[in-house]
Design an enzyme around this catalytic site. Structure first.
Site, PDB file in Angstrom:
ATOM      1  N   GLY A 178       0.824  -1.199   0.000  1.00 14.37           N
ATOM      2  CA  GLY A 178       0.000   0.000   0.000  1.00 14.37           C
ATOM      3  C   GLY A 178       0.851   1.238   0.000  1.00 14.37           C
ATOM      4  N   PRO A 179       0.226   2.390  -0.225  1.00 12.70           N
ATOM      5  CA  PRO A 179       0.974   3.647  -0.264  1.00 12.70           C
ATOM      6  C   PRO A 179       1.610   3.954   1.089  1.00 12.70           C
ATOM      7  CG  PRO A 179      -1.328   3.971  -0.929  1.00 12.70           C
ATOM      8  CD  PRO A 179      -1.211   2.589  -0.416  1.00 12.70           C
ATOM      9  N   PRO A 180       2.592   4.833   1.124  1.00 13.21           N
ATOM     10  CA  PRO A 180       3.233   5.194   2.388  1.00 13.21           C
ATOM     11  C   PRO A 180       2.231   5.811   3.366  1.00 13.21           C
ATOM     12  CG  PRO A 180       4.402   6.170   0.525  1.00 13.21           C
ATOM     13  CD  PRO A 180       3.164   5.554  -0.015  1.00 13.21           C
ATOM     14  N   GLY A 181       2.421   5.529   4.618  1.00 12.97           N
ATOM     15  CA  GLY A 181       1.616   6.184   5.645  1.00 12.97           C
ATOM     16  C   GLY A 181       0.230   5.621   5.845  1.00 12.97           C
TER      17      GLY A 181
ATOM     18  N   LYS B 124       1.005   0.264   7.433  1.00 13.55           N
ATOM     19  CA  LYS B 124       1.533  -1.087   7.282  1.00 13.55           C
ATOM     20  C   LYS B 124       2.425  -1.461   8.465  1.00 13.55           C
ATOM     21  CE  LYS B 124       3.334  -0.040   3.316  1.00 13.55           C
ATOM     22  NZ  LYS B 124       2.771   1.324   3.236  1.00 13.55           N
ATOM     23  N   THR B 125       3.350  -0.577   8.784  1.00 12.44           N
ATOM     24  CA  THR B 125       4.229  -0.845   9.918  1.00 12.44           C
ATOM     25  C   THR B 125       3.410  -0.931  11.203  1.00 12.44           C
ATOM     26  OG1 THR B 125       5.955   0.363   8.760  1.00 12.44           O
ATOM     27  CG2 THR B 125       6.324  -0.086  11.070  1.00 12.44           C
TER      28      THR B 125
ATOM     29  N   GLU C  38      -7.680  32.967  -8.634  1.00 12.52           N
ATOM     30  CA  GLU C  38      -8.422  32.023  -7.773  1.00 12.52           C
ATOM     31  C   GLU C  38      -9.924  32.132  -7.995  1.00 12.52           C
ATOM     32  OE1 GLU C  38      -6.908  29.711  -6.469  1.00 12.52           O
ATOM     33  OE2 GLU C  38      -4.908  30.571  -6.660  1.00 12.52           O
TER      34      GLU C  38
ATOM     35  N   ASP D 276      -1.557  24.252 -12.338  1.00 11.16           N
ATOM     36  CA  ASP D 276      -2.817  23.948 -13.020  1.00 11.16           C
ATOM     37  C   ASP D 276      -2.554  23.255 -14.351  1.00 11.16           C
ATOM     38  OD1 ASP D 276      -4.012  25.368 -10.998  1.00 11.16           O
ATOM     39  OD2 ASP D 276      -4.052  27.243 -12.126  1.00 11.16           O
TER      40      ASP D 276
END
Ligand code: ADP
Ligand code: MG
Ligand code: ZN
Length: 617
Positions: free
Chosen positions: A203-206, A209-210, A427, A503
């Protein structure tokens, strides 16, 4: 978690020995430090002092005359002896006490002891200690090479449990089964089920998993070895492999147990070596050792291997084939309910205002990982402290989302008036287009306060609910929204700035993906023209077509983006009055909320939920 073994302790001995040696050297080499200061003076001075009656006691040996004065603090002096037969007369005349130290000839036994036995004994002792350290290191070499430094954990007392991991229900279920297998193997073997040898968390970091692995360590009442893939990477060829061997040897002794290898991609990379040039022999040997260890043991022994990676695409196929890491557990970015659950887990650690609405925060933080969310809660708590508050408020949390996504407010960046005006129009251009094209998430906030990430301002859109599918029209609308910023600049100032770089990048990426991956261009239909690698780390596109086709893709991309740019320009042209008035308000207030914006636009708010939430710079 309770840690049993710590190989670092040995250094304590070395430090102690070094300290003792340095102390002894000091005493032998600089005895002056330990005895009163003795000043060396010429013989003539000695005689003068003697004549003046300033000399206290005198002692003479073959090498020197040592004497003291009569002052209170009793300074000592020394001088070389002269062949002076008068000296004794003078001394007794002056009434000075004088002597020659009695030299007792040391017994040959003692002097032998002092000059030979003690030093030799000292060195033998040091040698012994050193060699003890070496043999402890496994007999390989002096410095603990080839020794796995996996930490062994057992049953945790304060450690992490599954309840600390939120929003990863499938992963938790799968791991719970593994834990259960280790506890009640009979239940499974009775039916003939075989435990998977290896479980791979991808899976993606963070995403936790750990954290999940730590929870397994906390829940499984068996020894848990934890090591990171990078710890196998050694300076010398063959050492990584030796470490793998050592790790598994320890694991066998402790079975049933769990071995966790974090970031396994560091050693598990595909072995092909296109350069054909030496390559990374060391890594390959380590991987081969790991593969053969995994084949070597039989699952019934009860050694379970857990590994985690965010690069499953580069793992060697031999690692992921059945019989090795045959179970793959995806640990994906959390969805809305997952984000709420994660926020709740971390909110427990800080004092929250009772009116805080975590689901609002979770909705605004689409795409955030568990680590991002934990970080947001902490940022909010820090902000509360900075503001002198005792509890974290909703406002703290809202600001912390932006801090995590866009960085801190950059207070010292001062935009010129003209620049500020351009950013405001830019914006508002995004926001108006977003509101008008429909199918786009409602505008949540527009701001022109610069951020440390480099954004000079941004428009934040937050969806009412989570979306997993997007239609072609929605993607086109998104591109139009990206184009809105620059279109406003061109419309009002008749020129364009560098402010649209981000953009442009995003719009191009979307347009290209429409053609190459989503099959939304008639010309190509449902043909995959690009392949995504590295999907968990931002994603890299690899072309999958001829260079001629590449050229057509490029042309088509330009066409799509240009078409949406024209559309944005037109929409803004038709609503110039609103563009000017809202930009003026934004210029003055620097931040306006979505509700304020909609009121100013006085357009009916579109109710159909659209695009994923996000921010447009
Ligand atoms: P990974 O190993 O997948 O890169 P980590 O397990 O190291 O991520 O997660 C980092 C931190 O993020 C954790 O210590 C925890 O505080 C938080 N976190 C991540 N995912 C979750 C989750 N599902 N539930 C609770 N906290 C999480
Ligand atoms: Mg990790
Ligand atoms: Zn922009």
């Amino acid at each position: 978690m309770k840690e049993i073994k710590s190989p670092q302790k040995n250094w304590m001995y070395f430090a102690l020995i070094a300290a003792v040696v340095i102390m002894l050297l000091n005493i032998f080499l600089f005895p002056n430090l330990m005895s009163p200061q003795v000043q060396e003076v010429p013989y003539s001075t000695f005689l003068e002092m003697l004549a003046r009656g300033e000399v206290g006691e005198v002692s003479q040996d073959d090498a020197q005359i040592t004497f003291s004065d009569r002052s209170l603090e009793k300074n000592y002096y020394k001088t070389g002896p002269m062949d002076d037969p008068e000296l004794i007369n003078r001394l007794s005349e002056a009434g000075v006490a004088f002597s020659k130290p009695i030299v007792t000839p040391a017994s040959p036994m003692i002097s032998f002891l002092l000059s030979w036995i003690i030093p030799i004994g000292f060195f033998v002792l040091i040698g012994r200690l050193l060699s003890r350290q070496m043999s402890k290191a496994g007999g390989m070499n002096a410095m603990q090479l080839g020794k796995s430094n996996a930490k062994i954990y057992i049953e945790s007392q304060t450690g992490v449990t599954f309840s600390d991991v939120a929003g990863q229900e499938e992963a938790k279920e799968a791991l719970q089964e593994v834990v259960d297998f280790l506890h009640n193997p009979g239940k499974y073997t009775e039916v003939g089920a075989v435990m998977p040898k290896g479980v791979l968390l991808v899976g993606p970091p963070g995403t936790g998993k750990t954290l999940l692995a730590k929870a397994v360590a906390g829940e499984a009442e068996v020894p848990f070895f934890s090591i990171s893939g990078s710890e196998f990477v050694e300076m010398f060829v063959g050492m990584g492999a030796a470490k793998v061997r050592d790790l598994f040897k320890q694991a066998y002794e402790k079975a049933p147990c769990i071995v966790f290898i974090d970031e396994i991609d560091t050693i598990g990379k595909r072995r092909d070596n296109p350069s054909g040039f030496g390559g990374n022999d060391e890594r390959e040997q380590t991987l081969n050792q790991l593969l053969s260890e995994m084949d070597g043991f039989d699952g019934r022994k009860g050694v379970m291997i857990l590994a985690a990676t965010n690069r499953p695409d580069i793992l060697d196929p031999a690692l992921t084939r059945p019989g090795r890491f045959d179970r793959r557990i995806p640990v994906e970015l959390p969805d809305l309910s997952g984000r709420i659950a994660i926020l709740k887990v971390h909110a427990k650690k800080v004092k929250m205002d009772s009116r805080v609405d975590l689901s609002r925060i979770a909705r605004a933080a689409a795409g955030a990982s568990g680590a991002d969310l934990a970080n947001m809660i902490n940022e909010a708590a820090l902000r509360a402290v900075r503001g002198g508050r005792k509890v974290v408020t909703q406002e703290d949390l809202e600001e912390s989302i932006e801090v995590v996504i866009a960085g801190y407010q950059k207070k010292d960046r001062v935009l010129s008036d003209k620049e500020k005006k351009i950013v405001a129009y830019h914006e508002v251009g995004h926001a108006i287009v977003a509101a008008l094209v429909g199918g786009s998430a409602p505008v949540h906030k527009i701001t022109i306060i610069p951020r440390t990430s480099g954004a000079l301002g941004y428009t934040m859109q937050v969806d009412e609910e989570e979306r997993f599918l997007r239609t072609r029209e929605e993607i086109e609308n998104k591109i139009t929204t990206f184009a809105g910023g620059r279109a406003a600049e061109e419309l009002v100032f008749d020129t364009v700035t560098t402010g649209a770089a981000n953009d442009i990048e995003q719009a191009t990426k979307l347009a290209r993906a429409m053609i190459t991956r989503f099959g939304m261009a008639e010309e190509f239909g449902m043909v995959a023209l690009e392949r995504e690698t590295d999907q968990y780390l931002g994603g890299n596109m690899v072309g999958n077509c001829s260079s001629e086709t590449q050229g057509r893709i490029d042309r088509l991309t330009v066409e799509i983006v240009n078409k949406q740019y024209k559309r944005a320009y037109q929409l803004l042209e038709e609503n110039q009055r609103e563009l000017h008035s809202i930009a003026q308000v934004l210029y003055e207030k620097e931040t306006i909320t979505g509700d304020e914006f909609m009121a100013l636009l006085s357009a009916p708010r579109r109710l159909d939920p659209g695009e994923q939430a996000g921010i447009t710079e």
